[in-house]
Scaffold this motif. Structure first.
Motif, short mmCIF file in Angstrom:
data_model
loop_
_atom_site.label_atom_id
_atom_site.label_comp_id
_atom_site.label_asym_id
_atom_site.label_seq_id
_atom_site.Cartn_x
_atom_site.Cartn_y
_atom_site.Cartn_z
N GLY A 126 0.88 -1.00 -0.12
CA GLY A 126 -0.02 0.09 -0.10
C GLY A 126 0.81 1.25 0.00
N PRO A 127 0.13 2.44 0.23
CA PRO A 127 0.93 3.64 0.02
C PRO A 127 1.77 3.89 1.10
CG PRO A 127 -1.45 3.99 -0.50
CD PRO A 127 -1.23 2.62 0.04
N ASN A 128 3.00 4.46 0.77
CA ASN A 128 3.90 4.59 1.95
C ASN A 128 3.94 6.10 2.32
OD1 ASN A 128 5.97 4.90 3.69
ND2 ASN A 128 7.47 3.77 2.41
N GLN B 299 -3.63 9.58 -9.55
CA GLN B 299 -3.32 8.37 -9.97
C GLN B 299 -1.79 8.02 -10.05
OE1 GLN B 299 -6.55 6.48 -10.78
NE2 GLN B 299 -4.88 5.18 -9.80
N THR B 300 -1.19 8.93 -10.74
CA THR B 300 0.30 8.89 -10.72
C THR B 300 0.89 8.54 -9.13
OG1 THR B 300 0.04 10.16 -12.90
CG2 THR B 300 2.38 9.54 -11.79
N ALA B 301 0.72 9.37 -8.36
CA ALA B 301 0.90 9.51 -7.05
C ALA B 301 0.71 8.05 -6.30
CB ALA B 301 0.28 10.53 -6.33
N GLU C 278 0.40 8.47 -17.67
CA GLU C 278 -0.38 7.39 -16.94
C GLU C 278 0.34 5.95 -17.13
OE1 GLU C 278 -2.74 8.54 -14.85
OE2 GLU C 278 -2.51 6.82 -13.76
N LEU C 279 0.37 5.58 -18.63
CA LEU C 279 1.10 4.73 -19.09
C LEU C 279 2.47 4.62 -18.87
CD1 LEU C 279 -1.24 3.63 -22.00
CD2 LEU C 279 -1.54 2.95 -19.77
N VAL D 293 -0.53 -2.10 -9.85
CA VAL D 293 -0.34 -1.04 -10.86
C VAL D 293 -1.38 -1.10 -12.09
CG1 VAL D 293 1.19 0.56 -12.45
CG2 VAL D 293 1.77 -0.19 -9.95
N VAL E 235 6.03 12.74 -2.15
CA VAL E 235 5.79 12.48 -3.43
C VAL E 235 6.24 13.63 -4.50
CG1 VAL E 235 3.68 12.66 -5.04
CG2 VAL E 235 3.36 11.56 -2.93
N ILE F 176 0.54 5.28 -8.16
CA ILE F 176 1.33 4.23 -8.99
C ILE F 176 2.94 4.74 -8.14
CG2 ILE F 176 2.70 4.14 -10.97
CD1 ILE F 176 0.19 4.72 -12.35
N ALA G 247 4.08 5.74 -16.46
CA ALA G 247 4.39 5.51 -14.91
C ALA G 247 4.16 4.05 -14.67
CB ALA G 247 3.49 6.32 -14.24
N ASP H 143 3.36 5.57 -5.31
CA ASP H 143 3.39 4.84 -3.63
C ASP H 143 3.59 3.33 -3.91
OD1 ASP H 143 3.14 7.28 -2.56
OD2 ASP H 143 0.88 7.09 -2.45
N LEU I 29 -5.00 -5.12 -17.04
CA LEU I 29 -3.99 -5.15 -18.02
C LEU I 29 -3.05 -6.33 -17.50
CD1 LEU I 29 -3.07 -1.66 -19.06
CD2 LEU I 29 -4.55 -3.14 -20.13
N VAL J 213 6.99 0.85 -13.56
CA VAL J 213 7.07 -0.01 -12.65
C VAL J 213 7.09 -1.52 -13.36
CG1 VAL J 213 5.16 -1.25 -11.17
CG2 VAL J 213 5.50 1.33 -11.39
N MET K 241 -3.01 12.98 -11.96
CA MET K 241 -1.94 13.13 -11.06
C MET K 241 -2.23 12.66 -9.80
SD MET K 241 0.46 15.15 -12.19
CE MET K 241 0.62 16.02 -13.63
N GLU L 9 -2.20 12.88 -21.67
CA GLU L 9 -2.28 12.58 -20.25
C GLU L 9 -2.25 11.09 -19.99
OE1 GLU L 9 -1.93 12.78 -16.50
OE2 GLU L 9 -2.08 14.68 -17.47
N GLY M 205 -7.07 4.23 -13.57
CA GLY M 205 -6.62 5.28 -14.55
C GLY M 205 -5.66 4.63 -15.52
N VAL M 206 -5.22 3.47 -15.24
CA VAL M 206 -4.03 2.97 -15.91
C VAL M 206 -4.98 2.13 -17.10
CG1 VAL M 206 -2.55 1.10 -16.44
CG2 VAL M 206 -2.21 2.78 -14.58
#
Lengths: 380, 124
Positions: free
Chosen positions: A105-107, B3-5, A234-235, B67, A112, B7, A237, B9, A141, A241, B1, A230, B72-73
């Protein structure tokens, strides 16, 4: 009437370069090619990971001779998602259950990054929304789908700006114009006297058709790059990963393979029957793995994904301005190209196969008569 | 934005977990490289390596799919897919126009041949 149509076309385009999508052709071809290189690097790396895992297994199994079994991916009704592999029949790890609880999860401790300049926002109002249907069927995906989506998009960009299409159109138009001229010339008077006029009017009509198609292509390019702006962020980013996960997996496998190769060298070192040649070959084997490890570690997939986004941003600006100023686009494409080439080089880096001489030494050692502890000579 | 954050995280969290595992697995690999005798110790090292490697793979895969499952992806991928299809259609329009012109030229050439035949016949 012709004059009005020609004037309208010239006014709409505002000059040759302003109405041509083909000025972007070369840069977009490069963009598309580099995206394709990343896709193929990803697939090549997947194959390398599997090959290196098999190499590690081979060395370990020759050393330990465990009971082997058919892997779960070999079931007749299994999907191709799991490879059919031979596995060790040793009891499975219990650590996977613990890993299921891994916190992904988020840290909140991690800051950011501040948002970059919003290239996509300006002029975005001109872009109509595209119905995607994603809300109805949000299927997750697969990594290959992500790469395929990006590759299809860059290929479509290349198709819209394919200069060869326009050249072929011009050739075909020239053939029609010539044929019209000859046909009217062969007609009896007074029609034959109208041949120059017929040819000229045909030329104008064909020119207008070509200009209209060019204008529609340019409009499509401007519209599409703006809409994609945009989503590409997104993709990109997500791609970062995916690519870093693959890099880490490969490095992990290569590190273990390196450990096994060095272990083999250390074993050879203490065996009198291992020749200098075999010992040297074992060292070469280990060095090859170290080289592959070094090459993969030198890559920066996150930067490659960022470069993809940056290059597309530069394209959005260049296409939007359409003023022939491509310096930023070219510079960003060069960076993207370097990053993609790094990934391709890493995907091509290979660890050598097990050394036959050393394998023999394993086997010889294994059959030594003194051995419960069937393996190797003790360290000096 | 936002959503990117998210990802970012997930990526950071994954990297923190894998970095910690990397340190431990590196040590085990180093120990394996130095251990030239088989026996319980090497077996234990190998087992520990496999366990950690499984955990490593699990964290990596879980993060990747988390992810790729982000709305959003998925929406971004769907947008690009739709756009790509539209662009290919537009690109084909010029090719279609070219094909029409090629056919037109061929027909006109036939017309010219016909005219030539008629003209020759009238002369004859």
């Amino acid at each position: 009437m012709w004059r009005a149509a020609v004037a309208a076309a010239v006014f709409a385009c505002g000059g040759q370069s302003a109405c041509s999508p083909y000025v972007f052709s070369e840069n977009i071809q490069a963009f598309s090619a580099e995206m394709g290189a990343i896709d193929s690097s990803y697939r090549d790396s997947e194959q390398q990971i599997a090959a290196e895992q098999r190499l590690s297994n081979r060395i370990e199994w020759m050393r330990d001779r465990p009971l082997l079994a058919i892997g779960p991916g070999c079931a007749s009704n299994a999907t191709n998602a799991t490879r059919c592999e031979i596995i060790s029949a040793a009891p499975n790890s219990t650590a996977v259950a613990a890993a299921n609880k891994a916190d992904i999860g988020p840290n909140p401790a991690q800051p950011v990054a501040p948002p970059a300049e919003d290239v996509c926002g300006s002029g975005a109002g001109a872009a109509p929304p595209v119905r995607t249907g994603a809300a109805e069927a949000p299927a997750p995906l697969q990594p290959a789908q992500l790469l395929g989506t990006l590759e299809n998009y860059t290929a479509a960009l290349a198709a819209v700006t394919k200069a060869q299409d326009r050249a072929e159109f011009d050739n075909a138009a020239a053939r029609v114009s010539a044929a019209v001229g000859r046909l009217v010339q062969t007609a009896p008077p007074p029609y034959s006297t109208a041949a120059p006029v017929a040819k000229a009017s045909t030329n104008i009509v064909l020119w207008l058709v070509g200009e209209d198609l060019d204008y529609r292509r340019l409009h499509e390019l401007q519209n599409a790059t703006q809409i994609a702006c945009e989503p590409i962020h997104e993709l990109a980013a997500a791609l970062g990963v995916v690519l870093t996960a693959e890099r880490r997996t490969r490095l992990r496998g290569l590190h273990h393979l390196l450990a096994l190769k060095i272990e083999a060298v250390n074993i050879a070192r203490s065996k009198p029957q291992v020749t200098d040649q075999a010992y040297g070959a074992a060292i070469d084997d280990a060095e090859a793995v170290a080289d592959a490890f070094q090459t993969v570690r030198a890559t920066d997939p996150e930067a490659a994904a960022q470069a993809l986004g940056d290059a597309h941003d530069a394209l959005v600006i260049a296409v939007r301005n359409n003023d022939g100023e491509f310096a930023a686009l070219v510079a960003n494409l060069q960076t993207f190209s370097r990053r993609a080439n790094d990934l391709a080089a890493a995907a091509a880096a290979t660890a050598s196969s097990a050394n036959p001489s050393l394998t023999k030494s394993y086997e010889e050692t294994r059959h030594e008569p003194d051995g419960h502890d069937r393996r190797y000579s003790p360290e000096p | 934005m936002n959503q990117t954050a998210t990802i970012d995280d997930i990526r950071r969290s994954r990297d923190a977990a894998l970095d910690a595992l990397d340190d431990v697995i590196d040590e085990i690999d180093n120990e394996i490289a130095q251990t030239t005798k088989t026996g319980p110790y090497l077996a234990q090292l190998t087992k520990r390596y496999q366990d950690l490697r499984n955990e490593y793979a699990h964290i990596s895969i879980t993060a990747t799919f988390a992810v790729l499952a982000q709305p959003g992806v998925i929406a971004a991928a769907a947008t690009l897919t739709t756009l790509s299809a539209q662009m290919q259609t537009t690109a084909q329009e010029l090719a279609a126009a070219t094909n029409v012109l090629v056919k037109t030229a061929a027909v006109l050439a036939l017309g010219q041949q016909f005219s030539d035949v008629i003209a020759n016949a009238q002369k004859g």
